[in-house]
Every structure is written in structure tokens, then in C-alpha cells.
Design a protein around this motif. Structure first.
Motif, short mmCIF file in Angstrom:
data_model
loop_
_atom_site.label_atom_id
_atom_site.label_comp_id
_atom_site.label_asym_id
_atom_site.label_seq_id
_atom_site.Cartn_x
_atom_site.Cartn_y
_atom_site.Cartn_z
N THR A 6 -25.75 -27.18 6.81
CA THR A 6 -25.51 -26.95 8.23
C THR A 6 -25.92 -25.53 8.63
OG1 THR A 6 -23.65 -28.49 8.17
CG2 THR A 6 -23.76 -26.99 10.04
N THR B 126 -20.20 -24.90 9.69
CA THR B 126 -19.90 -25.95 8.70
C THR B 126 -18.59 -26.68 8.97
OG1 THR B 126 -21.24 -24.87 7.02
CG2 THR B 126 -19.46 -26.29 6.24
N VAL C 187 -18.77 -29.39 11.65
CA VAL C 187 -19.40 -30.64 11.21
C VAL C 187 -18.48 -31.40 10.27
CG1 VAL C 187 -21.40 -31.61 10.00
CG2 VAL C 187 -21.70 -29.69 11.56
#
Length: 912
Positions: free
Chosen positions: A354, A575, A578
Motif C-alpha cells: 500500500t 496501510t 486498507v
């Protein structure tokens, strides 16, 4: 659970350090905790320490160690690394005369790899957390008392901007919160006492399980780990910030935001103590513990710039994903270093790497001041609050004084005129100078103002983003410096021009009121964070990152002992969002099928336009190696009825070109779906800098080439029946008229247009119009016996301390001028980098701490202290070094696939 720390681990972890020193290129947080005189470089190899995976899943550590002893290899166990997806150990080879027949370094790795009991082997390494703060209030100005803050937003009931950017707010509005899933955070722990994080730890709490693998003071080579059952984070803050991004609660949250998955539960695994340093072994143990504790999703915001998918963590995390547990990994914060600098383990084949997008809003936690305005026309006073950023020197005491503008007198860049009033009882408002354009510096302004008695400065700039940078003014007489928000300074200047008197009150640096200002980011908001997100592709030419999400200027929770809230920046911040998105998808889809969900996420993401760090270019997309499929659009991911069989296409390089590829589109809806195939170009870039005698990687923004691939389809329009699927064949013709030796990377997006926006899909692709294998890793001008950063002359003589093979960590480095050392600057990455010691033409063995495997491009230094990797102490005399690197896609058995550089000779003697 079988993975555990052996009895010898603490002592061994405390006794080792590294012999290879990567020269750091990442910026680190200057305010992160540090330990005086303790230094551990990122990803140092622990000399003589290895991680081994057994070939037989039923093999045991004791049987393995017995087999080593039978072969004459004496070792000390470090950790038992056996769990569901990995069966192995880590150990330390003893440096003793009993091991004198055991080859070291590359020979030892090859010997172990050839052993039937060994599936894989890696040198054990240290790791270091890469921490970057956004704007923050100095710690002295932070109080933990709830009533010490003033909540302020520029408009009422503003929706949290990272959620708006990714459509999370739309799912929350539908009642989807990620409930029923446990997200494991492998990081610096979590301050579970934070009111917005539940306030407790254990069953029934938001943070319901966890473990501390390090303790506060762990530092490899200096202090041993002290593991316990309490994953509290009260000295780093990184993990607590991540926890808030995932699951912050609205109740008791002073700033009114929630996490991406506020209905999820958390598990916290502390792998970094207060020194922000750990080892690969400890991180593997944390991944294992997370799995055994029942994690549904794993969020890991760290890594190092290897760029290879065969790193031990990348291998293990990919297996965890393959088992059905999504793993989200930060891509790295080295975007300024250009192409091919992806972070490992984000390069793992199955993980979701990510990257970071700049927040469209710029939240700033500022100190709280006020001002009164006396209008000449009304003779009335009004008091208004404002936020400011304290600078250096900070205001030592409260100040209430009239505001005076220096903007109209050349911004105090020149001596002020004789009719300037006495400034000792005024706060001077002035614009921070652009020294590149004006040759004017803050100290010049400070000196000119101090010459008229001025003591206090209030700076402003035209960009909101400058509110993260504390102004510094070093000039005699200046006693306080601060920075005002641009819109506030503009308003003040307007009032002053109208003849109003403005009196500002600036509290001292220890004042406790904090003010949240959410400012518009109209410079980079909504674009990939230019010099932040590390660029792919991987050295295997896979797409990385897979996607991007907001990660620059993110407000979240922070340890209560360190202020409770903070704005931070990094792919670390992208991160966890997500990770929370996976919980939302899991709630909607009913289960977590990570590979399927990753395909859905990437295909419904939104590719972003190219921003070169200064200017946006809406007519062309940012390269796939920078943004992957684009920014997550989770509402579309939830509501799409079309699924692809791939999440990206790699056409590889010219040697391995795969120009025809087929993927399928599945229609999960109840009606036929019609798609029109299209192609959107992204920026083509050179990896290397043009015009140099030898190839060298360039920096962001890399040179752009006005050439693109030609993409053709088997059909430009397809109809996919309800419940059915249709294949699409893509034919790629790489761009021409390029300099292939500069490794041009081309990319773009295959689009599947639909009448329904949530069914409009993308397939990112990339390729290299050059040969990776033909690109040299080592070049003589970049590999040499070094005197600091310059080549040392031949026949140089050194006098060095005699090494202690039983305690090598105390002699692993030295002065760059008085200790033999090799400067190595690989042009591209290599799976194996060797440094051997030669006596004449005889190869004595590998230098202690070598070889390195899965190495990125960038500067490395190897130190010689008289010790070989097998513990042999070299006799005094004449020597040289042989440096060898395996080319990308090279075969270890083929001599021509190795680059070899030999240094000049040198001599050394030991100190008496």
C-alpha cells in the motif's frame, strides 16, 4: 502454538550486531525515542546468525541441531520458528576453533542450501521502524487532561476526509463497520488505555489480545529482549496511531473521527520497543502469534528497501495470505529515490502493498492564541481565537502586544528605515522568505528587526502545508518565533491596511490548549504523495504497490503519555486504512478470500493523475509503479457485480517479453453486462539518469519519455451474460524510440467501461523496454577500497585492533579513513552480494557479516576488522577484496551472470 523464544535467545540477541552497514537514505523522525550512543543501522546482518526453514514439516529443532553437530557445525539456538506456515529455527554459528573446518559466508549458505533437511536459509537481520511525523505541537505544550484542548473545525459536521476519499463514509452510512473481524497490528504496540481505543485490554475490550516480544529497552547487540503479555505502547506511538486509523471509536474521541472499521476488534503485537529496533526473527514470531491467536487480517506498517519477494518475511506473509488471511503492508517512504525502490515485505506475491496519497485536507494540531481588533470606525474590541505553530526560539512567557507588519518594508530583508517605530513592544508579522529567489534568510530578517528593538516574530507563508514546519530564527535579540495560518495572516494584513489595531496574545511554550485546524490542501491533496511512496516495480517486475490510500497528514490516536492525538505521514498511515477496508469487505461478502478481494479492490480503484511534485498533469495518469491500481474506492468494491481474474499484468522486460495475455471478466449480477475496452496511458519513465558515463539510478521525478505502449484487444466491446464470464486477450507492443540502457518503465491501464460506475473496472499493466539482466550491478567506479567516500590509494597500510572472534560485535566498524572498508554502490538490486577476502590470488573466505542476499540498489559499506565470517582471524599482511553480485534474472551457476570487482591491495597490522 509452537513458535517460541528459546532459552538462549535473550543472551544471543543481546550479543550480536552487524558487520555490513547500509548507508541510510530514509528520513527518520527527529523526535522519535533514541538511546544515547546506541546505533543500529537499518537491516544490518547479524554476523554468523541464520534463519533456516526445514524441508520436512515434521522435522524438529533438536534433530536439526544434532545433524549440524554431526557435520562439525557448532551452533547456539536463537529461536524456534515453527508454526502453521513455517517450520524452522534461527541459530548462531559459534566462532571457535571447533568450527575452523566449516566454510563461512557464501560457502556456508550454499552448503546449507544443498542440505536435504533445508528448504531455505536467510542471514538473520535487524530491522528498524521508519517513523515520520506530520505537524505536531511540541510535547511541552501537550496536556493529557481532556479539558486542555479546544476542538475546532473549519465547518460543522465535516466528514473525515480520508474516508471521503476512499468511499468509506458511504459504507459507514449503510451500517457497514467491519464487525465480526479481528485485525492484528504488528508494530510498536497499542496504548489500549486511550479513551478512543476502548480504555482497556483483554476479552470484551477493543484491544482484546496481544503480546510484547521486546520490552521497552531491547536493542540488538546492546540489550536483550524482555517479552511479556502486555503490548502497551507508551514511548513510540506508531502502533497506537495505526490502531486509531483502523478502529478509533467516536465515544470519548475529542476530535470526532472514527476508524475505517470501528466495528472490528484489535490484536496488538509489539515488535519494537522504545528504540524502534527489532529483528526479522521477532517479526516472524509476531506474525505466527497473530495467526495462532485467530487474526482475520494482519496490518504491518514497516519494511526495508530490498525490493525482492524472497525475503523471509515476504515469503511467510504470502503463505499466510494464501491460507485465507489478508495481509496489508506499507510500501515504504523512499519515493524520492525513484523507480525500483520497493519495500520488502510489501513485494510479497500475495500481500497487499500500500502506497500513500496526500490527504485532501491538512489537519494541524496547533497551539491556541487569541487577538483583539480595535476598529477606527467603530472603536469596538472583539476577541477572536486563532491557531499557530510555535517556532524556535519558543515564547518563554505569555505575550500580549500589538501586531506590526513588515511586509510593506521589503519584508525586513533589508535594514528597516529610520521612521520604523520601536518594535520592542510589538509582534512583527512577516512572510517567510523564499531564499532561492530573494537571497534573504530568516536570520537576516531577525537581525534587521532586532536592530529596531524587535523581539517577537509571527511568520506566515502562502501554502497551508507550511503549517507542519516549525520556523527557526537564529538572531541575537529574537526571543520568540511562531507561524500563523495563511488565511489568518491574510485577514490580519487586510485589517492593518484598513487602519485597525490588532493585539495578539501568544501563550508560552508550556501552554496546554491545543486547536485542530483542518486546512485545504490545494497543492497536492488527492494525488500520490510524490516523494513519499516508494516506487516499484519489484526486481521480479511485479506490480507494487497494489494500490494507494490516504497516508500523508493523517490525524489519529497517539499514546496518552505523548499527547493522545497526532498528525503523522507515511505509507504506514495508509496501510491500516486498507486493513480496515478488508474488514468492511469481509462483512459485506461474508468471508475473507484475500486474493479475490484484492482483485476486486484493485479493479475498482481509481487511477490518479500524475503530479510531478510541483504541478498536476490531469491529461495523463501517474505511473503504475507509483500508484498501483490507484486509490481505493471501497463502495464500488462492495457494489460491483463484475470480477476480474487478475489484478495486474506484467509484460516483463525485453528478454522475457510476454506480449499476449488473457484474463476473464465474470458477471455476478442478474442481468447481462456490456463493457467497452479502452486504454489509458500513464507516464513512461527512465530508471537511469541520461548523459552519464555509467548508468546510475535517477531520483524523483525521473526523466519522462513521450512514448507509450500500444495496447490492442481481442474485442473492443464485450457482453458478459449474467452469471457467466468472458475472456479478453490483450496484445502489447512496447514503446519504441527509447534508450533501452536507461531501463524505461512503461505502464498504463486497461479500462472496462460500463454504464454503471461501480462496474467500471481497470487492469493496471507495466513493462520494461530494456534488459534487466544486461544491466550491470557493479561498476568499478562505484566499488572500491574507500577513504571516506573516495577511493583509497593502492598499498595503503592500516593498524587495527585485533578482533575477538567470541565477541565480534565490538569491532565491526571503524573510522572510514583508518579502518579498511569497501564502498559499494550497486546500480540495481541483486539476489546475492558477496565480499571475499583475498591474499594474493587465494580466496580466504567471506568477510564477517557477508554475503548479503536480496539487496536493493544504493550505498553499502563493508568493514574489515581482521575477521572472516567463519570466525577465522586473518594474519597480518597484504590483502584485497573481491566483490561479486549476481545480475537480475541471473543463474548462480553461470559465471557470466556475476559482476566481479577487485579492489586495490592494502596491508594491515594489529595494534600491540
Amino acid at each position: 502454538m509452537r513458535m517460541r523464544v528459546s532459552h538462549a535467545t535473550a543472551a544471543l540477541l543481546g550479543a550480536q550486531s552487524a558487520f555490513s552497514t547500509p548507508i541510510r537514505t530514509r528520513a527518520t523522525d527527529a523526535n522519535a525515542p533514541r538511546v544515547a550512543n546506541d546505533t543500529v543501522e537499518t537491516s544490518d546482518i547479524l554476523p554468523g546468525a541464520y534463519i533456516v526453514e526445514f524441508a520436512d514439516e515434521n522435522d524438529t529443532p533438536s534433530a536439526f541441531y544434532e545433524s549440524l553437530a554431526a557435520d562439525g557445525v557448532q551452533v547456539e539456538p536463537r529461536m524456534d520458528l515453527s508454526f502453521r506456515f513455517f517450520n524452522g529455527v534461527s541459530f548462531q554459528v559459534r566462532n571457535s576453533s571447533s568450527n575452523s573446518s566449516v566454510p563461512g559466508g557464501w560457502q556456508f549458505l550454499r552448503r546449507m542450501q544443498a542440505t536435504p533437511r533445508v528448504r531455505s536459509i536467510w542471514p538473520a537481520r535487524t530491522t528498524r521502524l521508519d517513523v515520520r511525523d506530520g505537524p505536531r505541537v511540541p510535547d511541552a505544550a501537550i496536556s493529557t487532561a481532556p479539558n486542555a484542548r479546544v476542538k475546532y473545525q473549519t465547518q460543522t459536521e465535516r466528514t473525515f476526509s480520508p474516508h471521503v476519499m476512499t468511499q468509506i463514509d458511504r459504507l459507514h452510512a449503510e451500517g457497514v463497520t467491519g464487525k465480526g473481524f479481528r485485525i492484528a497490528i504488528v508494530d510498536s504496540g497499542v496504548d489500549y488505555t486511550h479513551p478512543a481505543l476502548g480504555g482497556c485490554f483483554g476479552p470484551g475490550c477493543l484491544v482484546e489480545v496481544g503480546y510484547d516480544f521486546t520490552g521497552d529497552n531491547f536493542l540488538p547487540g546492546v540489550r536483550p529482549a524482555e517479552p511479556d503479555d502486555d503490548p502497551m505502547d507508551d514511548c513510540v506511538g506508531h502502533g497506537t496511531h495505526i490502531a486509531g486509523t483502523i478502529a478509533a471509536q467516536l465515544v470519548n474521541n475529542e476530535y470526532g473521527f472514527v476508524g475505517a472499521a470501528p466495528g472490528a476488534k484489535l490484536a496488538a503485537y509489539r515488535t519494537w520497543g522504545c528504540t524502534s529496533t527489532s529483528t526479522v526473527e521477532i517479526e516472524l514470531a509476531a506474525f505466527a502469534r497473530a495467526v495462532e491467536d485467530g487474526a482475520d487480517i494482519i496490518s504491518y506498517s514497516n519494511g526495508d528497501s530490498s525490493g525482492w519477494a524472497q525475503d523471509a518475511r515476504a515469503v511467510v506473509l504470502s503463505r499466510i495470505v494464501d491460507s485465507g488471511i489478508p495481509v496489508v503492508v506499507s510500501e515504504g517512504n523512499d519515493g524520492g529515490l525513484g523507480l525500483f525502490y520497493a519495500s520488502t515485505p510489501a513485494t510479497g506475491y500475495s500481500v497487499t502493498g500500500t502506497g500513500a496519497v496526500s490527504n485532501t485536507l491538512f489537519p494541524a494540531l496547533l497551539q491556541h492564541g487569541s487577538y483583539t481588533t480595535d476598529s477606527n470606525s467603530t472603536n469596538t474590541n472583539t476577541t477572536t481565537d486563532f491557531g499557530f505553530l510555535m517556532g524556535v526560539p519558543a515564547f518563554a512567557a505569555d505575550v500580549t502586544l500589538p501586531l506590526w507588519s513588515a511586509v510593506g518594508v521589503n519584508n525586513a530583508c533589508e535594514p528597516l528605515p529610520d521612521n520604523t517605530p520601536d518594535l520592542s513592544q510589538r509582534v512583527v508579522l512577516l512572510e517567510f522568505p523564499d531564499s532561492r529567489a530573494t537571497q534573504c534568510y530568516p536570520q537576516d530578517q531577525g537581525a534587521n528587526i532586532a536592530a529596531k528593538g524587535g523581539r517577537f516574530l509571527m511568520y506566515y507563508e502562502r501554502s497551508n502545508l507550511t503549517m507542519r514546519d516549525e520556523p527557526y530564527v537564529y538572531a541575537d535579540g529574537i526571543q520568540g518565533v511562531a507561524r500563523a495560518i495563511p488565511y489568518q495572516a491574510k485577514h490580519w494584513l487586510s485589517l492593518l491596511e484598513q487602519g485597525s489595531t490588532i493585539t495578539v496574545t501568544i501563550p508560552n511554550a508550556n501552554a496546554t490548549q491545543v486547536r485542530l485546524e483542518e486546512l485545504e490542501n490545494n497543492i497536492s491533496g488527492g494525488y500520490v504523495a510524490g516523494q513519499l511512496t516508494s516506487w516499484g516495480p519489484s526486481w521480479e517486475l511485479s506490480m507494487t504497490p497494489q494500490l494507494v490510500s490516504p497516508g500523508e497528514n493523517i490525524l489519529s490516536t497517539y499514546p496518552t503519555a505523548m499527547g493522545s492525538y497526532r498528525v503523522m505521514t507515511g505509507t504506514s498511515m495508509a496501510t491500516p486504512l486498507v486493513s480496515g477496508v478488508y474488514a468492511l469487505l469481509g462483512e459485506v461478502y461474508g468471508k475473507l478470500d484475500p486474493k479475490r478481494l484484492r482483485r476486486i479492490l484493485t479493479s475498482t480503484s481509481k487511477p490518479l493523475a500524475w503530479h510531478d511534485g510541483r504541478t498536476a498533469h490531469p491529461d495523463i495518469l501517474a505511473p503504475v509503479p507509483q500508484q498501483g491500481a490507484g486509490i481505493v474506492q471501497v463502495w464500488h468494491a462492495v457494489h460491483t457485480t463484475a470480477e476480474l481474474s487478475v489484478d495486474s499484468l506484467s509484460f516483463n522486460d525485453t528478454d522475457h517479453f510476454a506480449g499476449n495475455q488473457t484474463f476473464s471478466v465474470q458477471n455476478t449480477g442478474s442481468t447481462d453486462a456490456v463493457f467497452e475496452l479502452g486504454h489509458r496511458k500513464a507516464v513512461t519513465m527512465y530508471t537511469m539518469r541520461p548523459g552519464l558515463d555509467v548508468p546510475r539510478a535517477d531520483f524523483f521525478p525521473n526523466p519522462i519519455v513521450e512514448e507509450w505502449a500500444d495496447i490492442q484487444f481481442s474485442s473492443k466491446k464485450i457482453t458478459v451474460p449474467a452469471g457467466g464470464s468472458t475472456n479478453i486477450t490483450v496484445t502489447c507492443t512496447p514503446p519504441t524510440n527509447l534508450n533501452a540502457t536507461l531501463l524505461p518503465v512503461y505502464s498504463g491501464y486497461i479500462t472496462l467501461g460500463s454504464a454503471s460506475p461501480h462496474n467500471t473496472l481497470v487492469v493496471p499493466y507495466l513493462g520494461v523496454a530494456g534488459s534487466m539482466r544486461s544491466t550491470p550491478v557493479l561498476q568499478p567506479s562505484q566499488v572500491y577500497l574507500a577513504d571516506f567516500n573516495m577511493p583509497a590509494p593502492a598499498n595503503r597500510s592500516y593498524v587495527i585492533p585485533r578482533p575477538d572472534p567470541e565477541n565480534p560485535s565490538r569491532t565491526d566498524r571503524g573510522d572510514q579513513s583508518t579502518t579498511p572498508n569497501v564502498y559499494i554502490n550497486p546500480t540495481v538490486g541483486t539476489r546475492v552480494l558477496r565480499v571475499d577476502v583475498l591474499h594474493g590470488e587465494e580466496v580466504l573466505g567471506s568477510l564477517a557479516g557477508w554475503p548479503q542476499i536480496h539487496v536493493t540498489r544504493g550505498e553499502v559499506r563493508a568493514w574489515f576488522n581482521g575477521l572472516l565470517v567463519d570466525g577465522t582471524v586473518v594474519d597480518e599482511g597484504w590483502y584485497s577484496f573481491r566483490i561479486m553480485a549476481l545480475r537480475i534474472f541471473g543463474n548462480e551457476e553461470r559465471e557470466g551472470d556475476w559482476d566481479v570487482v577487485r579492489t586495490v591491495e592494502f596491508s594491515f597490522t594489529y595494534k600491540a
